[in-house]
Design an enzyme around this catalytic site. Structure first.
Site, PDB file in Angstrom:
ATOM      1  N   GLU A 106       0.831  -1.192   0.000  1.00 33.10           N
ATOM      2  CA  GLU A 106       0.000   0.000   0.000  1.00 33.10           C
ATOM      3  C   GLU A 106       0.869   1.247   0.000  1.00 33.10           C
ATOM      4  O   GLU A 106       1.989   1.243   0.519  1.00 33.10           O
ATOM      5  CB  GLU A 106      -0.899   0.002   1.234  1.00 33.10           C
ATOM      6  N   CYS A 108       3.284   8.593   1.204  1.00 32.51           N
ATOM      7  CA  CYS A 108       3.900   7.623   2.112  1.00 32.51           C
ATOM      8  C   CYS A 108       4.085   6.329   1.321  1.00 32.51           C
ATOM      9  O   CYS A 108       3.118   5.800   0.777  1.00 32.51           O
ATOM     10  CB  CYS A 108       2.943   7.444   3.290  1.00 32.51           C
ATOM     11  N   CYS A 124       7.456  -6.739   7.252  1.00 34.69           N
ATOM     12  CA  CYS A 124       8.656  -6.197   7.900  1.00 34.69           C
ATOM     13  C   CYS A 124       9.202  -7.234   8.881  1.00 34.69           C
ATOM     14  O   CYS A 124       8.432  -7.902   9.568  1.00 34.69           O
ATOM     15  CB  CYS A 124       8.324  -4.902   8.643  1.00 34.69           C
ATOM     16  N   CYS A 147       8.062  -5.040  15.576  1.00 35.69           N
ATOM     17  CA  CYS A 147       7.565  -4.113  16.609  1.00 35.69           C
ATOM     18  C   CYS A 147       6.126  -4.519  16.973  1.00 35.69           C
ATOM     19  O   CYS A 147       5.310  -4.769  16.080  1.00 35.69           O
ATOM     20  CB  CYS A 147       7.603  -2.676  16.107  1.00 35.69           C
ATOM     21  N   CYS A 156       2.803  -2.661  15.629  1.00 37.11           N
ATOM     22  CA  CYS A 156       2.743  -2.350  14.203  1.00 37.11           C
ATOM     23  C   CYS A 156       2.234  -3.551  13.407  1.00 37.11           C
ATOM     24  O   CYS A 156       2.746  -4.667  13.550  1.00 37.11           O
ATOM     25  CB  CYS A 156       4.144  -1.965  13.735  1.00 37.11           C
ATOM     26  N   CYS A 208      -0.567   5.626   9.820  1.00 34.58           N
ATOM     27  CA  CYS A 208       0.749   5.008  10.025  1.00 34.58           C
ATOM     28  C   CYS A 208       0.631   3.696  10.777  1.00 34.58           C
ATOM     29  O   CYS A 208      -0.107   3.584  11.736  1.00 34.58           O
ATOM     30  CB  CYS A 208       1.618   5.913  10.871  1.00 34.58           C
TER      31      CYS A 208
HETATM   32  N1  SAH Z   1       9.978   0.881   9.563  1.00 34.89           N
HETATM   33  C1  SAH Z   1      10.094   2.266   9.646  1.00 34.89           C
HETATM   34  C2  SAH Z   1       9.107   3.019   8.795  1.00 34.89           C
HETATM   35  C3  SAH Z   1       7.690   2.525   8.702  1.00 34.89           C
HETATM   36  S1  SAH Z   1       6.643   2.734  10.068  1.00 34.89           S
HETATM   37  C4  SAH Z   1      10.034   2.742  11.087  1.00 34.89           C
HETATM   38  O1  SAH Z   1       9.675   1.964  11.937  1.00 34.89           O
HETATM   39  O2  SAH Z   1      10.389   3.894  11.326  1.00 34.89           O
HETATM   40  C5  SAH Z   1       6.307   4.498  10.123  1.00 34.89           C
HETATM   41  C6  SAH Z   1       6.025   4.992  11.525  1.00 34.89           C
HETATM   42  O3  SAH Z   1       4.773   4.502  12.010  1.00 34.89           O
HETATM   43  C7  SAH Z   1       7.072   4.533  12.520  1.00 34.89           C
HETATM   44  O4  SAH Z   1       7.442   5.579  13.392  1.00 34.89           O
HETATM   45  C8  SAH Z   1       6.330   3.473  13.270  1.00 34.89           C
HETATM   46  O5  SAH Z   1       6.879   3.207  14.514  1.00 34.89           O
HETATM   47  C9  SAH Z   1       4.937   4.052  13.336  1.00 34.89           C
HETATM   48  N2  SAH Z   1       3.906   3.092  13.664  1.00 34.89           N
HETATM   49  C10 SAH Z   1       3.889   1.774  13.428  1.00 34.89           C
HETATM   50  N3  SAH Z   1       2.757   1.224  13.909  1.00 34.89           N
HETATM   51  C11 SAH Z   1       2.035   2.231  14.446  1.00 34.89           C
HETATM   52  C12 SAH Z   1       0.756   2.300  15.067  1.00 34.89           C
HETATM   53  N4  SAH Z   1      -0.002   1.234  15.220  1.00 34.89           N
HETATM   54  N5  SAH Z   1       0.343   3.506  15.488  1.00 34.89           N
HETATM   55  C13 SAH Z   1       1.098   4.614  15.317  1.00 34.89           C
HETATM   56  N6  SAH Z   1       2.292   4.606  14.722  1.00 34.89           N
HETATM   57  C14 SAH Z   1       2.766   3.419  14.292  1.00 34.89           C
HETATM   58 FE1  SF4 Z   2       8.829  -2.560  10.806  1.00 37.45          FE
HETATM   59 FE2  SF4 Z   2       6.598  -1.581  11.781  1.00 37.45          FE
HETATM   60 FE3  SF4 Z   2       8.750  -1.697  13.325  1.00 37.45          FE
HETATM   61 FE4  SF4 Z   2       8.666   0.049  11.285  1.00 37.45          FE
HETATM   62  S1  SF4 Z   2       7.370   0.062  13.109  1.00 37.45           S
HETATM   63  S2  SF4 Z   2      10.336  -1.321  11.841  1.00 37.45           S
HETATM   64  S3  SF4 Z   2       7.462  -1.123   9.805  1.00 37.45           S
HETATM   65  S4  SF4 Z   2       7.664  -3.431  12.472  1.00 37.45           S
END
Ligand code: SAH
Ligand code: SF4
Length: 372
Positions: free
Chosen positions: A100, A116, A123, A127, A130, A347
């Protein structure tokens, strides 16, 4: 943006070729070198991938391009526009994988759009808050696929709109796909093509220290860096971001201190606020100490809910308290407004599947494929 040669591996798709590589390609086919630049401009400046539409090229060369595989590496499956005009595009790839990308018009001036983009299918970083992380890594995206998101995104804009910023905040950890990313950065900012300003391309990372150093070395700090912090003590951060067990906070902060920044430039610190996990006043004050001396601006993101986890955002009053605590101590802080949440485009909510039927978006266009 010129990269040291060792940083650029071979192009993985015709979209990924730079003008001089196109020149070499067409010369090898017995064509004059200037044709190579013309092809690059068709693809990157005009967004034309169908050789039949490249009207200033001779017929034989157009046929050769078809043979060479000049075509879209991904196709628009559907687009979902939310009430605030945020447009989430679901893109399909020939192997059946889907990613996406989201077009986000500025609230004050909707003609200015931030896109974006995704850098991986899923990934590997895991995390816990996420959706992409919970799903795991399916595969890397190629440079061609990464750049094609922007070329396709441009086609979906309204006539008064243009893409001014590209942020690697979609699915995936961009620095875990370094070679493909580096070439994509060169292409996105190439003056003969899409020509984005270098400062308007942001790479967001969970903190892969070795690759941040490499980015610094290869691009001399010209690319905007965003770092996902999300916790200010090693124990807490490791519990929600497994990468912290490899690169702890000391190492990460050391790396940010040496990231080459111009005078007015700052690193963006992303901090997803999660109720009861990282949202206390003590966390805020610890953050001030942790980041002392590093030029940063902090983006607070109240956590967007994901179906795979019970974690959630704190009350609005806690978000304000946290923000106030930082601003009172001299930090520059923004609370990121959730955009497009009615189509799950916010995000961290980008996943493998289209939005559920029950949560129908306000305006939906369904597409099957793009032929060129
Ligand atoms: N992998 C990279 C970029 C993609 S995620 C990273 O982690 O930075 C983009 C942003 O969205 C990151 O700051 C991530 O931590 C945040 N993010 C991921 N899941 C989220 C959620 N459920 N709510 C709010 N922000 C989230
Ligand atoms: Fe990967 Fe999501 Fe962690 Fe970004 S926030 S590094 S996309 S698992």
């Amino acid at each position: 943006m010129k990269l040291p040669e060792r940083a650029l591996t071979d192009p993985d798709h015709p979209i990924a070729r730079l003008p001089d590589e196109w020149e070499q390609t067409v010369t090898a086919w017995g064509e004059p070198a200037y044709r190579g630049r013309q092809i690059f401009e068709w693809i990157h400046r005009h967004g034309v991938l169908d050789p039949a539409e490249m009207s200033n090229l001779p017929k034989a060369l157009r046929a050769r391009l078809v043979q060479d595989g000049v075509s879209w590496p991904l196709a628009l499956v559907s687009s979902h526009v939310s009430d605030d005009r945020t447009n989430k595009l679901l893109l399909g790839m020939p192997d059946g994988e889907r990613v996406e990308t989201v077009l986000i018009p500025q609230l004050q001036d909707p003609s200015v759009v931030t896109q974006c983009v995704s850098s991986q299918v899923g990934c590997a970083m895991g995390c816990v808050f996420c959706a992409s992380g919970v799903a795991g890594l399916k595969r890397q995206m190629s440079t061609g696929e990464i750049v094609a998101q922007v070329l396709l995104g441009r086609r979906e804009l309204e006539s008064d709109q243009r893409i001014r910023n590209v942020v690697f905040m979609g699915m995936g950890e961009p620095l875990h796909n370094y070679e493909a990313l580096a070439r994509a950065l060169v292409l996105l900012t190439h003056p003969a093509g899409i020509d984005l300003s270098k400062r308007r391309v942001t790479v967001s990372t969970s903190g892969l220290v070795r690759q941040i150093d490499r980015l610094a070395q290869d691009f001399g700090g010209q690319v905007q860096l965003a770092v996902s912090l999300h916790a200010v003590r090693d124990e807490d951060r490791s519990a929600i971001m497994p990468i912290n067990r490899k690169y702890g906070l000391d190492e990460l902060m050391g790396c940010l201190r040496r990231y080459p920044l111009s005078k007015r430039q700052r690193i963006t610190i992303e901090y997803t606020l999660i109720e009861g996990t990282n949202d206390s006043v003590a966390d805020a004050t610890a953050m001030v100490n942790l980041l002392r001396g590093i030029p940063v601006k902090v983006n607070l993101i109240p956590m967007n809910p994901i179906s795979e986890s019970d974690l959630r955002a704190p009350d609005a009053s806690h978000v304000t308290r946290f923000q106030k605590c930082l601003t009172e101590r001299g930090m520059s802080v923004f609370v990121r407004k959730t955009r497009g949440d009615d189509v799950a485009a916010a995000c961290g909510q980008l996943a493998f599947h289209p939005p559920e039927r029950g949560k129908a978006p306000s305006r939906t266009r369904q597409r099957t494929t793009i032929s060129s």
